[in-house]
Design a protein around this motif. Structure first.
Motif, mmCIF file in Angstrom:
data_model
loop_
_atom_site.group_PDB
_atom_site.id
_atom_site.type_symbol
_atom_site.label_atom_id
_atom_site.label_comp_id
_atom_site.label_asym_id
_atom_site.label_seq_id
_atom_site.Cartn_x
_atom_site.Cartn_y
_atom_site.Cartn_z
ATOM 1 N N GLY A 95 0.678 -1.198 -0.056
ATOM 2 C CA GLY A 95 -0.039 0.049 -0.043
ATOM 3 C C GLY A 95 0.747 1.138 0.058
ATOM 4 N N ALA A 96 1.987 1.106 0.731
ATOM 5 C CA ALA A 96 2.767 2.405 0.702
ATOM 6 C C ALA A 96 3.479 2.559 -0.798
ATOM 7 N N VAL A 97 3.798 1.701 -1.412
ATOM 8 C CA VAL A 97 4.239 1.827 -2.714
ATOM 9 C C VAL A 97 3.287 2.230 -3.668
ATOM 10 N N ALA A 98 2.015 1.908 -3.520
ATOM 11 C CA ALA A 98 1.051 2.641 -4.296
ATOM 12 C C ALA A 98 0.548 3.875 -3.794
ATOM 13 N N ASP A 99 0.741 4.230 -2.511
ATOM 14 C CA ASP A 99 0.614 5.763 -2.199
ATOM 15 C C ASP A 99 1.719 6.649 -2.787
ATOM 16 N N CYS A 100 2.820 6.234 -2.591
ATOM 17 C CA CYS A 100 4.077 7.033 -3.176
ATOM 18 C C CYS A 100 4.080 7.235 -4.413
ATOM 19 N N GLY A 101 3.420 6.413 -5.187
ATOM 20 C CA GLY A 101 3.353 6.486 -6.689
ATOM 21 C C GLY A 101 2.108 7.514 -7.127
ATOM 22 N N GLY A 122 -3.900 16.935 -3.777
ATOM 23 C CA GLY A 122 -3.000 17.569 -2.563
ATOM 24 C C GLY A 122 -1.698 16.943 -2.755
ATOM 25 N N ARG A 123 -1.420 15.905 -3.636
ATOM 26 C CA ARG A 123 -0.025 15.226 -3.541
ATOM 27 C C ARG A 123 0.920 15.653 -4.625
ATOM 28 N N PRO A 124 1.926 15.863 -4.507
ATOM 29 C CA PRO A 124 3.054 16.295 -5.506
ATOM 30 C C PRO A 124 3.276 15.160 -6.339
ATOM 31 N N SER A 125 3.701 15.638 -7.435
ATOM 32 C CA SER A 125 4.121 14.466 -8.382
ATOM 33 C C SER A 125 5.414 13.936 -7.777
ATOM 34 N N PRO A 126 5.475 12.676 -7.835
ATOM 35 C CA PRO A 126 6.672 12.008 -7.325
ATOM 36 C C PRO A 126 8.003 12.688 -7.749
ATOM 37 N N ASP A 127 8.901 12.985 -6.854
ATOM 38 C CA ASP A 127 10.249 13.648 -7.503
ATOM 39 C C ASP A 127 11.217 12.336 -8.053
ATOM 40 N N PRO A 128 12.334 12.829 -8.351
ATOM 41 C CA PRO A 128 13.306 11.724 -8.669
ATOM 42 C C PRO A 128 13.664 10.906 -7.600
ATOM 43 N N ASP A 129 13.813 11.433 -6.463
ATOM 44 C CA ASP A 129 14.220 10.393 -5.096
ATOM 45 C C ASP A 129 13.178 9.634 -4.768
ATOM 46 N N VAL A 130 11.784 9.960 -5.005
ATOM 47 C CA VAL A 130 10.709 8.918 -4.761
ATOM 48 C C VAL A 130 10.692 7.840 -5.801
ATOM 49 N N LEU A 131 10.839 8.341 -6.923
ATOM 50 C CA LEU A 131 10.790 7.223 -7.945
ATOM 51 C C LEU A 131 11.863 6.265 -7.853
ATOM 52 N N ARG A 132 13.252 6.877 -7.522
ATOM 53 C CA ARG A 132 14.083 5.466 -7.172
ATOM 54 C C ARG A 132 13.752 4.803 -5.999
ATOM 55 N N ALA A 133 13.260 5.534 -4.980
ATOM 56 C CA ALA A 133 12.995 4.618 -3.864
ATOM 57 C C ALA A 133 11.740 3.564 -4.278
ATOM 58 N N LEU A 134 10.898 4.053 -5.066
ATOM 59 C CA LEU A 134 9.876 2.909 -5.614
ATOM 60 C C LEU A 134 10.596 2.034 -6.410
ATOM 61 N N ALA A 142 12.199 9.262 1.425
ATOM 62 C CA ALA A 142 12.191 9.958 -0.060
ATOM 63 C C ALA A 142 10.672 10.532 -0.041
ATOM 64 N N TYR A 143 9.778 10.241 0.467
ATOM 65 C CA TYR A 143 8.507 10.752 0.320
ATOM 66 C C TYR A 143 8.493 11.851 1.160
ATOM 67 N N GLY A 144 9.029 11.942 2.315
ATOM 68 C CA GLY A 144 9.009 13.159 3.113
ATOM 69 C C GLY A 144 10.129 14.279 2.712
ATOM 70 N N GLY A 145 11.045 13.905 1.816
ATOM 71 C CA GLY A 145 11.652 14.689 1.067
ATOM 72 C C GLY A 145 11.049 15.863 0.367
ATOM 73 N N GLN A 146 9.697 15.682 -0.072
ATOM 74 C CA GLN A 146 8.951 16.445 -1.031
ATOM 75 C C GLN A 146 8.337 17.396 0.114
ATOM 76 N N TYR A 147 8.219 17.092 1.259
ATOM 77 C CA TYR A 147 7.744 18.084 2.268
ATOM 78 C C TYR A 147 8.780 18.978 3.219
#
Length: 370
Positions: free
Chosen positions: A245-251, A256-268, A323-328
């Motif tokens: 579920g966390a994988v799906a959420d981050c993607g 209210g959600r930003p588009s995944p940045d490169p760090d999030v995509l690499r984490a995914l 990684a996801y927290g980096g967007q905030y």
């Protein structure tokens, strides 16, 4: 020893439960207990009856379908999946009670909700004519607010030594204390059971060693395998759902959600295979429980695989959380964010004693290397 292979073809219909779990996930987390709608949905899905003997209208089902259903529900709400899985698992434990107790529990139907606090043993059990007198407190009984019965374990005298017995106590004979304040799995309502000199008849008890071995021929496969073969596998399943579920959420890119940045995509790219690897480990372990040889090596392998699956889930959500927290601004997602909630749930669930890697690894080495 070789056990007869029985086709465990019962399937749990989780469609309605998944929708309900997703709808109320944030609410049950805040309330620290499931909603009654969620409990009704998990009953409708077939969890409480999954391991109930067919004699009492149950499915006597397999471990593979239970694990898969728990993972699927866990993707929406790990706390709901945790309670649903344990209501099923505790029905399996209750099947070891004497027949008179089984009739009391399931005589009106197989959907009885059974909570439990059996590890570690607690309270005090005093033998009296016709049974046992129980008093004390038993902690961490998930879903107990909704339970029709609870299974409690205490250490009792046994000849010159001691053993552990499990006691079945109906609702009305125990009190529930609101004590669950964990960081994660908040919605499980894993509260404390209190008894004050409660009489438990002898026919509502069973010795713990009964659950640790295989039983006589004629029982369904799910009632004829050791507790140690399957316990950790079932505990790990909701965590795998949480990681997926966390994988799906981050993607996702919802409101209210930003588009995944490169760090999030690499984490995914790293965390997604970890979560799916954990799922495969549990699928294989559940398959071993459902059929084939049961020996010390199989038990050790299942325990170890479940512990490793839990560690993979922790690794996956830690990476995503960072990684996801980096967007905030590097402060991590807010506490109410689904990624934050799943991160808390996985860490709390992975702390369960059944999923500790060190004892599982020691048992594995002993079984395979002597």
């Amino acid at each position: 020893m070789t056990l007869t292979s029985i086709s465990p073809d019962h399937r749990l219909d989780v469609t309605g439960l998944v929708d309900c779990a997703a709808r109320y996930a944030a609410e049950v987390d805040a309330a620290r207990r499931l909603r009654r709608e969620s409990v009704a949905a998990l009953v409708e899905a077939g969890f409480p009856r999954h391991f109930v003997p067919s004699q009492w209208g149950g499915a006597a089902g397999g471990f593979a379908p239970l694990v898969e259903a728990a993972i699927t529900v866990g993707e929406s709400c790990p706390a709901t999946a945790w309670c649903a899985t344990l209501f099923a698992a505790h029905g399996r434990l209750a099947a070891y009670l004497p027949e008179r107790a089984r009739e009391e529990i399931w005589g009106q139907g197989p959907d009885t909700l059974i909570a439990a606090s059996v590890m570690p043993p607690s309270g005090q059990a005093t033998p009296v004519p016709g049974g046992w007198l129980l008093r004390g407190e038993w902690g961490r009984a998930s879903g107990v607010d909704f339970a029709d019965w609870v299974l409690l374990a205490s250490t009792v005298p046994d000849g010159d030594g001691e053993t552990v017995r499990i006691f079945a106590v109906p609702a009305g004979d125990f009190l529930v204390k609101d004590t669950w304040r964990a960081d994660g799995m908040r919605g499980t309502g894993t509260n404390t059971v209190t008894l004050h000199d409660t009489l438990v008849p002898e026919h509502r008890t069973v010795a713990l060693p009964e659950l640790l071995g295989t039983r006589r021929a004629g029982h369904a496969r799910c009632h004829n395998v050791p507790y140690t073969l399957v316990a950790a596998v079932m505990f790990a399943a909701p965590l795998v759902g949480a990681a997926l579920g966390a994988v799906a959420d981050c993607g996702s890119t919802g409101a209210g959600r930003p588009s995944p940045d490169p760090d999030v995509l690499r984490a995914l790219a790293r965390s997604s295979p970890e979560a799916y690897a954990a799922r495969l480990l549990l699928k294989e372990a559940a398959g071993r429980a459902d059929q084939g040889l049961v020996d010390a090596r199989t038990i050790a392998r299942n325990r170890c695989d479940a512990a490793v699956a839990a560690e993979l889930c922790v690794s996956a959500v830690d990476r995503l959380f960072t990684a996801y927290g980096g967007q905030y601004g590097g402060h991590g997602p807010a506490e109410g964010d689904p990624v934050h909630r799943r991160w808390r749930d996985v860490h709390t669930g992975a702390g369960h004693g059944a999923l500790r890697f060190a004892p599982a690894a020691d048992a594995y080495v002993k079984a395979f290397l002597g």
